[in-house]
Design a protein around this motif. Structure first.
Motif, PDB file in Angstrom:
ATOM      1  N   UNK A  69     -20.058   9.544   1.447  1.00  0.00           N
ATOM      2  CA  UNK A  69     -18.774  10.189   1.216  1.00  0.00           C
ATOM      3  C   UNK A  69     -17.876   9.215   0.471  1.00  0.00           C
ATOM      4  N   UNK A  70     -17.230   9.716  -0.579  1.00  0.00           N
ATOM      5  CA  UNK A  70     -16.251   8.924  -1.320  1.00  0.00           C
ATOM      6  C   UNK A  70     -14.853   9.396  -0.978  1.00  0.00           C
ATOM      7  N   UNK A  71     -13.977   8.451  -0.701  1.00  0.00           N
ATOM      8  CA  UNK A  71     -12.603   8.803  -0.365  1.00  0.00           C
ATOM      9  C   UNK A  71     -11.640   7.821  -1.019  1.00  0.00           C
ATOM     10  N   UNK A  72     -10.456   8.309  -1.271  1.00  0.00           N
ATOM     11  CA  UNK A  72      -9.366   7.495  -1.792  1.00  0.00           C
ATOM     12  C   UNK A  72      -8.142   7.829  -0.954  1.00  0.00           C
ATOM     13  N   UNK A  73      -7.271   6.849  -0.779  1.00  0.00           N
ATOM     14  CA  UNK A  73      -6.081   7.073   0.031  1.00  0.00           C
ATOM     15  C   UNK A  73      -4.826   6.794  -0.777  1.00  0.00           C
ATOM     16  N   UNK A  74      -3.884   7.706  -0.674  1.00  0.00           N
ATOM     17  CA  UNK A  74      -2.546   7.488  -1.207  1.00  0.00           C
ATOM     18  C   UNK A  74      -1.656   7.104  -0.040  1.00  0.00           C
ATOM     19  N   UNK A  75      -0.505   6.563  -0.296  1.00  0.00           N
ATOM     20  CA  UNK A  75       0.342   6.084   0.796  1.00  0.00           C
ATOM     21  C   UNK A  75       1.800   6.414   0.549  1.00  0.00           C
ATOM     22  N   UNK A  76       2.577   6.234   1.592  1.00  0.00           N
ATOM     23  CA  UNK A  76       4.017   6.377   1.519  1.00  0.00           C
ATOM     24  C   UNK A  76       4.634   5.621   2.674  1.00  0.00           C
ATOM     25  N   UNK A  77       5.912   5.333   2.556  1.00  0.00           N
ATOM     26  CA  UNK A  77       6.651   4.607   3.587  1.00  0.00           C
ATOM     27  C   UNK A  77       7.855   5.440   3.997  1.00  0.00           C
ATOM     28  N   UNK A  78       8.135   5.436   5.285  1.00  0.00           N
ATOM     29  CA  UNK A  78       9.348   6.082   5.790  1.00  0.00           C
ATOM     30  C   UNK A  78      10.080   5.078   6.671  1.00  0.00           C
ATOM     31  N   UNK A  79      11.376   4.995   6.592  1.00  0.00           N
ATOM     32  CA  UNK A  79      12.244   5.736   5.683  1.00  0.00           C
ATOM     33  C   UNK A  79      12.016   5.285   4.239  1.00  0.00           C
ATOM     34  N   UNK A  80      12.195   6.221   3.323  1.00  0.00           N
ATOM     35  CA  UNK A  80      11.886   5.974   1.912  1.00  0.00           C
ATOM     36  C   UNK A  80      12.628   4.764   1.352  1.00  0.00           C
ATOM     37  N   UNK A  81      13.865   4.557   1.786  1.00  0.00           N
ATOM     38  CA  UNK A  81      14.666   3.446   1.270  1.00  0.00           C
ATOM     39  C   UNK A  81      14.046   2.088   1.641  1.00  0.00           C
ATOM     40  N   UNK A  82      13.200   2.048   2.657  1.00  0.00           N
ATOM     41  CA  UNK A  82      12.550   0.792   3.061  1.00  0.00           C
ATOM     42  C   UNK A  82      11.362   0.454   2.161  1.00  0.00           C
ATOM     43  N   UNK A  83      10.908   1.404   1.368  1.00  0.00           N
ATOM     44  CA  UNK A  83       9.744   1.186   0.509  1.00  0.00           C
ATOM     45  C   UNK A  83       9.890   0.010  -0.433  1.00  0.00           C
ATOM     46  N   UNK A  84      11.074  -0.204  -0.946  1.00  0.00           N
ATOM     47  CA  UNK A  84      11.263  -1.302  -1.889  1.00  0.00           C
ATOM     48  C   UNK A  84      11.235  -2.669  -1.201  1.00  0.00           C
ATOM     49  N   UNK A  85      11.260  -2.695   0.130  1.00  0.00           N
ATOM     50  CA  UNK A  85      11.200  -3.965   0.876  1.00  0.00           C
ATOM     51  C   UNK A  85       9.831  -4.195   1.515  1.00  0.00           C
ATOM     52  N   UNK A  86       8.976  -3.191   1.469  1.00  0.00           N
ATOM     53  CA  UNK A  86       7.648  -3.296   2.078  1.00  0.00           C
ATOM     54  C   UNK A  86       6.679  -3.751   0.993  1.00  0.00           C
ATOM     55  N   UNK A  87       6.142  -4.955   1.126  1.00  0.00           N
ATOM     56  CA  UNK A  87       5.300  -5.557   0.092  1.00  0.00           C
ATOM     57  C   UNK A  87       3.865  -5.672   0.567  1.00  0.00           C
ATOM     58  N   UNK A  88       2.966  -5.043  -0.164  1.00  0.00           N
ATOM     59  CA  UNK A  88       1.544  -5.120   0.169  1.00  0.00           C
ATOM     60  C   UNK A  88       0.882  -6.192  -0.693  1.00  0.00           C
ATOM     61  N   UNK A  89       0.195  -7.103  -0.037  1.00  0.00           N
ATOM     62  CA  UNK A  89      -0.546  -8.161  -0.718  1.00  0.00           C
ATOM     63  C   UNK A  89      -1.976  -7.694  -0.956  1.00  0.00           C
ATOM     64  N   UNK A  90      -2.527  -7.008   0.026  1.00  0.00           N
ATOM     65  CA  UNK A  90      -3.883  -6.458  -0.085  1.00  0.00           C
ATOM     66  C   UNK A  90      -3.876  -5.075   0.535  1.00  0.00           C
ATOM     67  N   UNK A  91      -4.576  -4.140  -0.123  1.00  0.00           N
ATOM     68  CA  UNK A  91      -4.581  -2.764   0.364  1.00  0.00           C
ATOM     69  C   UNK A  91      -5.771  -2.016  -0.204  1.00  0.00           C
ATOM     70  N   UNK A  92      -6.260  -1.056   0.541  1.00  0.00           N
ATOM     71  CA  UNK A  92      -7.372  -0.217   0.087  1.00  0.00           C
ATOM     72  C   UNK A  92      -6.889   1.017  -0.653  1.00  0.00           C
ATOM     73  N   UNK A  93      -5.594   1.198  -0.754  1.00  0.00           N
ATOM     74  CA  UNK A  93      -5.042   2.399  -1.357  1.00  0.00           C
ATOM     75  C   UNK A  93      -5.390   2.512  -2.841  1.00  0.00           C
ATOM     76  N   UNK A  94      -5.610   3.736  -3.265  1.00  0.00           N
ATOM     77  CA  UNK A  94      -5.942   4.099  -4.645  1.00  0.00           C
ATOM     78  C   UNK A  94      -7.232   3.440  -5.139  1.00  0.00           C
ATOM     79  N   UNK A  95      -8.042   2.923  -4.209  1.00  0.00           N
ATOM     80  CA  UNK A  95      -9.341   2.360  -4.548  1.00  0.00           C
ATOM     81  C   UNK A  95     -10.392   3.206  -3.852  1.00  0.00           C
ATOM     82  N   UNK A  96     -11.376   3.669  -4.604  1.00  0.00           N
ATOM     83  CA  UNK A  96     -12.394   4.519  -3.985  1.00  0.00           C
ATOM     84  C   UNK A  96     -13.181   3.725  -2.951  1.00  0.00           C
TER      85      UNK A  96
END
Length: 181
Positions: free
Chosen positions: A112-139
């Motif tokens: 099975x192949x899967x990809x994941x999209x993500x989001x942060x809530x509250x939305x205004x906190x998104x600009x302060x949440x920094x991902x160094x490593x993530x599986x998102x948008x990678x099959x």
């Protein structure tokens, strides 16, 4: 007086021209549909719009005393035969580098192949949440019955503490939506 021919083009020529125009319009629409997602992702990553997180190479400078809870959630497309267990909630000082792990299990007898999209809530906190490593948008490909750990390494930028809109926020939610790739 000269004889001027004011006749319209033959119907076959008009139909051919219309068909070519319509094919070009359809091709353009399909092209825009494929380009819309990557363009929107780039826009959101640059601006933090809609809870999109930031990408970072390493941790921000400094850790502050204020703690922030980060809750992790996941949803899986009903047609996708996998189960995803989100990471446990993490409460750490803002600016700390944190590693958490999502666990995906293929419940079928086929890869099975899967990809994941993500989001942060509250939305205004998104600009302060920094991902160094993530599986998102990678099959991610899971073999039949495979259990796969998918780490997320992140930090919450200490600049969040200066945003008066986030003074009362004690928790951020990182949401992943898994879909077939």
């Amino acid at each position: 007086m000269a004889n001027v021919n004011l006749t319209a083009p033959a119907p076959d020529a008009r139909n051919k021209k219309l068909a070519i125009i319509l094919l070009c319009v359809v091709a353009g629409m399909v092209g825009l549909a494929y380009a819309a997602v990557p363009i929107y992702q780039i826009f959101c990553q640059v601006t933090g719009y809609g809870g999109t997180t930031q990408r970072a190479e390493d941790v921000a400078v400094g850790i502050i005393d204020r703690e922030m809870g980060v809750r992790f959630t996941a949803s899986v497309d009903a047609a996708l035969p996998i189960e995803v267990k989100p990471a446990a909630m993490s409460v750490d000082k803002i600016g700390s580098k944190v590693t958490v792990v999502y666990v995906a299990t293929n419940l079928s007898d086929k890869p099975v192949g899967t990809t994941a999209g993500f989001n942060v809530a509250p939305a205004v906190a998104g600009s302060y949440f920094n991902k160094i490593e993530c599986f998102c948008f990678t099959e991610q490909t899971l073999a039949p019955g495979e259990v796969k750990e998918m780490p997320v390494v992140y930090y919450v930028d200490p600049e969040l503490d200066l945003d008066k809109e986030l003074d009362t926020i004690k928790e951020i939610t990182l949401f992943y939506a898994f879909y077939a790739s």
